[in-house]
Design a protein around this motif. Structure first.
Motif, PDB file in Angstrom:
ATOM      1  N   ALA A  44      -8.710   1.598  -2.797  1.00  0.00           N
ATOM      2  CA  ALA A  44      -7.296   1.552  -2.412  1.00  0.00           C
ATOM      3  C   ALA A  44      -6.972   2.671  -1.425  1.00  0.00           C
ATOM      4  CB  ALA A  44      -6.409   1.672  -3.647  1.00  0.00           C
ATOM      5  N   HIS A  45      -7.674   3.804  -1.587  1.00  0.00           N
ATOM      6  CA  HIS A  45      -7.394   4.957  -0.730  1.00  0.00           C
ATOM      7  C   HIS A  45      -8.045   4.875   0.648  1.00  0.00           C
ATOM      8  CE1 HIS A  45      -5.753   7.018  -4.329  1.00  0.00           C
ATOM      9  NE2 HIS A  45      -5.033   7.633  -3.421  1.00  0.00           N
ATOM     10  N   ILE A  46      -8.842   3.827   0.887  1.00  0.00           N
ATOM     11  CA  ILE A  46      -9.336   3.654   2.259  1.00  0.00           C
ATOM     12  C   ILE A  46      -8.801   2.347   2.848  1.00  0.00           C
ATOM     13  CG2 ILE A  46     -11.386   5.095   1.996  1.00  0.00           C
ATOM     14  CD1 ILE A  46     -13.011   2.480   1.710  1.00  0.00           C
ATOM     15  N   GLY A  47      -7.763   1.814   2.232  1.00  0.00           N
ATOM     16  CA  GLY A  47      -7.087   0.651   2.803  1.00  0.00           C
ATOM     17  C   GLY A  47      -7.266  -0.640   2.036  1.00  0.00           C
ATOM     18  N   LEU A  48      -8.196  -0.655   1.076  1.00  0.00           N
ATOM     19  CA  LEU A  48      -8.466  -1.887   0.353  1.00  0.00           C
ATOM     20  C   LEU A  48      -7.816  -1.911  -1.030  1.00  0.00           C
ATOM     21  CD1 LEU A  48     -12.235  -2.715   1.082  1.00  0.00           C
ATOM     22  CD2 LEU A  48     -10.195  -3.659   2.158  1.00  0.00           C
TER      23      LEU A  48
ATOM     24  N   THR B 121      -3.106   1.475  10.035  1.00  0.00           N
ATOM     25  CA  THR B 121      -2.070   1.113  11.005  1.00  0.00           C
ATOM     26  C   THR B 121      -2.686   0.652  12.312  1.00  0.00           C
ATOM     27  OG1 THR B 121      -1.812   3.499  10.908  1.00  0.00           O
ATOM     28  CG2 THR B 121       0.166   2.192  10.522  1.00  0.00           C
ATOM     29  N   GLY B 122      -2.068  -0.394  12.872  1.00  0.00           N
ATOM     30  CA  GLY B 122      -2.548  -0.931  14.134  1.00  0.00           C
ATOM     31  C   GLY B 122      -3.772  -1.812  13.984  1.00  0.00           C
ATOM     32  N   LYS B 123      -4.214  -2.030  12.751  1.00  0.00           N
ATOM     33  CA  LYS B 123      -5.381  -2.891  12.559  1.00  0.00           C
ATOM     34  C   LYS B 123      -4.987  -4.094  11.717  1.00  0.00           C
ATOM     35  CE  LYS B 123      -8.865   0.798  12.381  1.00  0.00           C
ATOM     36  NZ  LYS B 123      -9.972   1.281  11.576  1.00  0.00           N
ATOM     37  N   GLU B 124      -5.919  -5.031  11.641  1.00  0.00           N
ATOM     38  CA  GLU B 124      -5.714  -6.194  10.777  1.00  0.00           C
ATOM     39  C   GLU B 124      -5.725  -5.764   9.318  1.00  0.00           C
ATOM     40  OE1 GLU B 124      -6.352 -10.021  11.498  1.00  0.00           O
ATOM     41  OE2 GLU B 124      -5.129  -9.198  13.135  1.00  0.00           O
ATOM     42  N   LYS B 125      -4.998  -6.522   8.498  1.00  0.00           N
ATOM     43  CA  LYS B 125      -5.061  -6.276   7.057  1.00  0.00           C
ATOM     44  C   LYS B 125      -6.490  -6.487   6.575  1.00  0.00           C
ATOM     45  CE  LYS B 125      -3.457  -9.281   4.047  1.00  0.00           C
ATOM     46  NZ  LYS B 125      -2.436 -10.130   3.433  1.00  0.00           N
ATOM     47  N   GLY B 126      -6.955  -5.611   5.696  1.00  0.00           N
ATOM     48  CA  GLY B 126      -8.314  -5.771   5.189  1.00  0.00           C
ATOM     49  C   GLY B 126      -9.320  -4.902   5.917  1.00  0.00           C
TER      50      GLY B 126
ATOM     51  N   GLN C 230       0.852  -1.186   0.000  1.00  0.00           N
ATOM     52  CA  GLN C 230       0.000   0.000   0.000  1.00  0.00           C
ATOM     53  C   GLN C 230       0.893   1.243   0.000  1.00  0.00           C
ATOM     54  OE1 GLN C 230      -3.274  -0.591  -0.931  1.00  0.00           O
ATOM     55  NE2 GLN C 230      -4.079   0.559   0.804  1.00  0.00           N
ATOM     56  N   THR C 231       1.857   1.241   0.898  1.00  0.00           N
ATOM     57  CA  THR C 231       2.739   2.399   1.037  1.00  0.00           C
ATOM     58  C   THR C 231       3.558   2.633  -0.224  1.00  0.00           C
ATOM     59  OG1 THR C 231       3.263   1.097   2.997  1.00  0.00           O
ATOM     60  CG2 THR C 231       3.686   3.444   3.117  1.00  0.00           C
ATOM     61  N   ALA C 232       4.022   1.537  -0.834  1.00  0.00           N
ATOM     62  CA  ALA C 232       4.862   1.679  -2.028  1.00  0.00           C
ATOM     63  C   ALA C 232       4.140   2.438  -3.133  1.00  0.00           C
ATOM     64  CB  ALA C 232       5.286   0.306  -2.527  1.00  0.00           C
ATOM     65  N   LEU C 233       2.819   2.368  -3.134  1.00  0.00           N
ATOM     66  CA  LEU C 233       2.052   3.032  -4.185  1.00  0.00           C
ATOM     67  C   LEU C 233       1.455   4.361  -3.723  1.00  0.00           C
ATOM     68  CD1 LEU C 233       2.316   0.130  -5.321  1.00  0.00           C
ATOM     69  CD2 LEU C 233       0.018   0.377  -6.216  1.00  0.00           C
ATOM     70  N   GLY C 234       1.738   4.709  -2.489  1.00  0.00           N
ATOM     71  CA  GLY C 234       1.208   5.963  -1.973  1.00  0.00           C
ATOM     72  C   GLY C 234      -0.204   5.833  -1.424  1.00  0.00           C
TER      73      GLY C 234
ATOM     74  N   TYR D  40      -2.505  -8.426  -5.583  1.00  0.00           N
ATOM     75  CA  TYR D  40      -1.806  -8.794  -6.816  1.00  0.00           C
ATOM     76  C   TYR D  40      -1.384  -7.550  -7.617  1.00  0.00           C
ATOM     77  CZ  TYR D  40      -1.499 -10.446 -11.694  1.00  0.00           C
ATOM     78  OH  TYR D  40      -1.118 -10.682 -12.976  1.00  0.00           O
ATOM     79  N   ASP D  41      -2.323  -6.661  -7.860  1.00  0.00           N
ATOM     80  CA  ASP D  41      -2.018  -5.470  -8.651  1.00  0.00           C
ATOM     81  C   ASP D  41      -0.964  -4.604  -7.966  1.00  0.00           C
ATOM     82  OD1 ASP D  41      -3.824  -6.263 -10.507  1.00  0.00           O
ATOM     83  OD2 ASP D  41      -5.377  -4.811  -9.982  1.00  0.00           O
ATOM     84  N   ASN D  42      -1.173  -4.379  -6.678  1.00  0.00           N
ATOM     85  CA  ASN D  42      -0.254  -3.494  -5.965  1.00  0.00           C
ATOM     86  C   ASN D  42       1.163  -4.055  -5.918  1.00  0.00           C
ATOM     87  OD1 ASN D  42      -2.520  -1.999  -5.485  1.00  0.00           O
ATOM     88  ND2 ASN D  42      -2.143  -1.718  -3.296  1.00  0.00           N
ATOM     89  N   GLN D  43       1.252  -5.369  -5.683  1.00  0.00           N
ATOM     90  CA  GLN D  43       2.564  -6.003  -5.629  1.00  0.00           C
ATOM     91  C   GLN D  43       3.302  -5.799  -6.943  1.00  0.00           C
ATOM     92  OE1 GLN D  43       1.980 -10.109  -4.703  1.00  0.00           O
ATOM     93  NE2 GLN D  43       2.839  -9.891  -2.661  1.00  0.00           N
ATOM     94  N   ILE D  44       2.576  -6.013  -8.015  1.00  0.00           N
ATOM     95  CA  ILE D  44       3.196  -5.911  -9.336  1.00  0.00           C
ATOM     96  C   ILE D  44       3.650  -4.490  -9.618  1.00  0.00           C
ATOM     97  CG2 ILE D  44       2.498  -5.839 -11.769  1.00  0.00           C
ATOM     98  CD1 ILE D  44       1.642  -8.610 -11.542  1.00  0.00           C
ATOM     99  N   ILE D  45       2.805  -3.538  -9.279  1.00  0.00           N
ATOM    100  CA  ILE D  45       3.186  -2.149  -9.538  1.00  0.00           C
ATOM    101  C   ILE D  45       4.405  -1.779  -8.689  1.00  0.00           C
ATOM    102  CG2 ILE D  45       2.446   0.252  -9.315  1.00  0.00           C
ATOM    103  CD1 ILE D  45      -0.398  -0.740 -10.025  1.00  0.00           C
ATOM    104  N   ALA D  46       4.402  -2.243  -7.446  1.00  0.00           N
ATOM    105  CA  ALA D  46       5.547  -1.949  -6.583  1.00  0.00           C
ATOM    106  C   ALA D  46       6.831  -2.526  -7.189  1.00  0.00           C
ATOM    107  CB  ALA D  46       5.311  -2.524  -5.187  1.00  0.00           C
TER     108      ALA D  46
END
Ligand code: SF4
Ligand code: SF4
Ligand code: SF4
Lengths: 252, 515
Positions: free
Chosen positions: B178-182, B45-50, B36-40, B186-192
């Motif tokens: 994506a801008h609220i955490g979701l 933070t401090g919560k579960e993924k998702g 998430q961070t790699a793409l801005g 796959y897409d994000n990893q690839i772009i990173a």
């Protein structure tokens, strides 16, 4: 002038202002929003003339709808064409006989086509309504407003047909009323129920035009997928906010 | 092969009756903090993924407002749909699953209902009447699910009387999510990976050099001609930007071999780049302008550094869409390149030109063991051109195939050209966690393929998209076909092309002369 007529004079002006101001406002809004990326659905025209031709086929023949589903196309096309014919027929009530376009409006062809358009409009609308009820996919995507919109227009068509064939209204008086609106010298409106129903529904339609899906009519021209010319390799398009990103100097 | 219910393929297509919730369980993995961070994008933070970030609701609405003022398509499409239903049976994901939320208009409605509630008069005061709904977490989850059951293929847009393109809505919605955490994993990893290494596969420069060297040896062994596959060669005339799958995935790599042979025969100098070692641009899929631009700019950097005169893109569908439509906007202007050629060019434009000029020596019979058909990749068919005139994107590939093969037959008319069906794996869905929707979405395309195989003896389907090729190799076996039935167009070219000196064995010829 009687109170009823005064009410309708006011309603007429309000409706026209809402319609014109509302649609203009929406179109200006669309114009203001940039289209930062080229997204014509291809094959797309590579010239402006081509784009005009593309719209011509869409507006006159409903080309994409024709390719998609023949039933919807038949009913939708029938309805819209009837609407156009009915519109021309109605010009007789708003144009003064002294006007130079009067002969264009008040002739056999326009008047008789317009006369029967009421029926084809009715059939087209019933077809569209039936499709909304009986095709499970279309039923699924319909909201109450989608049915009501059809009922509203059906009501207009029906009351119009009534006046043509069953309960004629005083045309002379009606026309005086309408022309009076244009020249700001107001006259009384015939008070029969069918005419009042017809007019009320039309005024309501005009007022909801800019806040409903009726916006599809002007909005059609604002879809980048259709109006854009397919020449992104030849012409560099850049939106204002896209250009701001270039402050990083990487496009130098 | 895992167990999935495989949709039937029939002689004639049938529109399914709707089955509510049939695919409600399908959702891709959510991106980790790192990607998430790699793409801005933010991470809760401090919560579960998702989970959603704090204040997600306001953030979502603010960003929607922002989209409405930045993208005319989104604003106009939100308003003008009349619910005519013309698009309802046009999506391959609906046809394959029967889930009504996979009908294009219903997919748009997931966002439109919220738009109406917060941004329109009718929705604010009469929500029930116009089907407007409050933005809740359930609504967000539903969006996450169904906006990842859309391959952004634009088939619906072809049939909509107003040109409403669901892909535009999907892109916008994914960006908001994506801008609220979701973000999608796959897409994000690839772009990173592209941002940090230069390509989707995460292949660093030296490994790339090794791979290409291996390729040169392989080709030389095969045809006894030294065909070069150069990397980072300054001063080359052409920069070739290929999807990274072309470097070693089958059948993609056979396509890359083909490009090299064509360049060799044409006698031009060319090079690949370790900076722009990826044609794909997943920034398109996630609807994020800034990321899409950042990836595109790698091509600019490479072109400048290597001092090339032309840029040519390899076989990839969405990559060509981005390159053709947006490269000029995002990474232009290209005034430092040779103005005699369009920027960018498609490899098929180059090959077609060589064929037209008669400079390629072709032996069609090399492909006689196959009968071909062609899959129009949707991103090429409905969002670009390959050639000079509208519709050339259909003509050019077919002409090239027919120039190198004797046996060719098209699939049924309703499934090719601009009515083509997506492979089922496009738009950022090419991941194992979305296998079910990928299999079901492939049904209309494979139904047409099966029928043309039965009626006309077609054995292989050629494609010009890296994602299509990967998707088909994986999916064909589920439908009782074999993975090698999908081939690259330049693989066919490669089979048929005879290079100068090919097949001559130097010692043998010496013998003959002596005799
Ligand atoms: S075809 Fe277009 S207008 Fe009709 S329902 Fe679909 S998106 Fe709406
Ligand atoms: S863009 Fe393609 S996948 Fe998405 S809704 Fe339209 S037809 Fe379906
Ligand atoms: S992968 Fe191929 S068929 Fe699928 S969306 Fe992309 S271009 Fe279209």
């Amino acid at each position: 002038m009687n109170a009823l007529s005064i009410l309708y004079v006011i309603l007429f002006y309000v409706a026209i202002i809402v319609l014109v101001a509302g649609v203009t406002n929406k179109l200006l809004q669309y114009k203001r929003v940039p289209a930062p990326l080229r997204i014509p659905v291809t094959p797309a025209p590579i010239t402006k003339t081509g784009v005009i031709y593309r719209f011509f086929t869409e507006i006159v023949f409903f080309n994409s709808l024709f390719r998609s589903t023949k039933w919807t196309w038949i009913f939708a096309w029938m309805f819209h064409l009837s609407l156009l014919l009915a519109f021309f027929r109605h010009l007789r009530y708003v144009i003064s006989p002294d006007s130079f376009i009067w002969p264009l409006v008040n002739n056999e062809v326009i008047q008789s086509f317009g006369h029967y358009a009421g029926f084809t409009m009715f059939i087209g609308l019933c077809g569209l309504f039936g499709r909304r009820i009986f095709v499970d996919r279309v039923r699924y995507i319909s909201s109450p407003s989608d049915y009501l919109m059809l009922l509203l227009i059906l009501g207009i068509a029906f009351s119009g047909l009534m006046m043509s064939y069953v309960a004629h209204t005083d045309i002379i008086e009606l026309k005086e009323f309408i022309l009076g609106l244009f020249y700001f010298s107001w006259h009384n409106l015939p008070g029969d129920a069918v005419l009042l129903t017809h007019l009320t529904l039309v005024l309501f339609l005009m007022m909801i035009f800019p806040i409903s899906k009726l916006l599809h009519a002007p909005g059609l021209f604002m879809a980048p997928t259709r109006y854009q010319v397919d020449n992104p390799r030849e012409v560099r398009y850049l939106s204002e906010w896209g250009a701001e990103l270039e402050a990083d100097g990487r496009n130098k | 092969m895992a167990d999935y219910e495989i949709p039937e393929t029939r002689e004639f297509p049938i529109i399914p009756t709707i089955m509510e919730g049939a695919m409600a369980h399908s959702s891709p993995f959510v991106a980790d903090e790192e990607f998430q961070t790699a793409l801005g994008f933010p991470y809760p933070t401090g919560k579960e993924k998702g989970e959603l970030i704090d204040g997600w609701k306001q953030k979502f609405l603010d960003l929607l407002q922002d989209k409405l003022t930045k993208y005319r398509s989104v604003q106009v499409f939100m308003d003008i749909c009349v619910k005519c239903g013309a698009c309802t049976d046009k999506c391959h994901y609906f046809i394959g699953t029967g889930d009504p939320k996979n009908m294009p208009v219903a997919r748009q409605d997931l966002l439109r209902k919220v738009y109406r509630r917060y941004f329109t008069f009718a929705g604010k005061y009469f929500p029930k009447l116009v089907g407007a709904i409050d933005l809740t977490e359930d609504v967000i989850r539903e969006m996450y699910s169904y906006y990842h059951q859309c391959s952004e293929c634009r088939r619906c847009a072809v049939f909509c009387p107003f040109g409403i393109d669901t892909a535009e809505v999907t892109m916008a919605a994914r960006d908001l999510l994506a801008h609220i955490g979701l973000g999608q994993k796959y897409d994000n990893q690839i772009i990173a990976k592209v941002h940090s290494i230069g390509n989707n596969l995460g292949l660093p420069g030296p490994a790339l050099a090794d791979t290409l060297e291996g390729l040169e040896e392989e080709v030389e062994e095969d045809i006894n001609v030294k065909v070069r596959y150069p990397l980072d060669e300054k001063g080359a005339e052409i920069l070739l930007v290929a999807p990274s799958a072309d470097f070693f995935v089958e059948p993609h790599v056979d396509g890359l071999i083909g490009y090299g042979k064509v360049f060799h025969a044409a006698g031009v100098t060319w090079t690949l780049s370790s900076v722009a070692s990826e044609a794909a641009n997943f920034g398109l899929f996630i609807g994020d302008y800034a990321n899409m631009r950042k990836i595109s700019l790698r091509v600019r950097d490479a072109a400048k550094e290597l001092g090339v005169k032309r840029i040519i893109f390899g076989e990839c569908g969405h990559a060509w869409r981005v390159a053709y439509n947006h490269l000029n906007t995002l990474a232009g202007p290209w005034d430092f390149l040779d103005p005699n050629y369009p920027v960018p060019q498609h490899i098929l434009e180059f090959t077609k030109d060589c064929l037209d000029r008669g400079i390629l020596n072709i032996d069609k019979s090399e492909n006689d063991h196959m009968t071909l058909t062609f899959h129009d990749s949707c991103n090429i068919a409905r969002a670009s051109r390959i050639g000079e005139f509208p519709g050339s994107q259909f003509v050019t590939p077919r002409e090239v195939i027919k120039a190198v093969c004797n046996n060719y037959h098209d699939m049924v008319e309703e499934t090719i050209f601009d009515q083509t069906f997506c492979c089922g794996g496009g738009g950022g869905l090419l991941t194992d966690d979305l296998m079910e929707i990928r299999i079901k979405g492939a049904q209309p395309r494979l139904e047409a393929l099966k029928n043309v195989s039965k009626d006309y003896g077609v054995t292989h389907m050629a494609a010009i998209c890296a994602i299509c090729k990967s998707q088909f190799t994986k999916i064909l076996p589920y439908y009782g076909m074999t993975m090698d039935q999908i081939v690259s167009v330049h693989q066919l070219v490669s089979n048929a092309i005879i290079l100068e000196g090919q097949g001559e064995e130097s010692e043998d010829s010496d013998d003959t002369e002596a005799a």
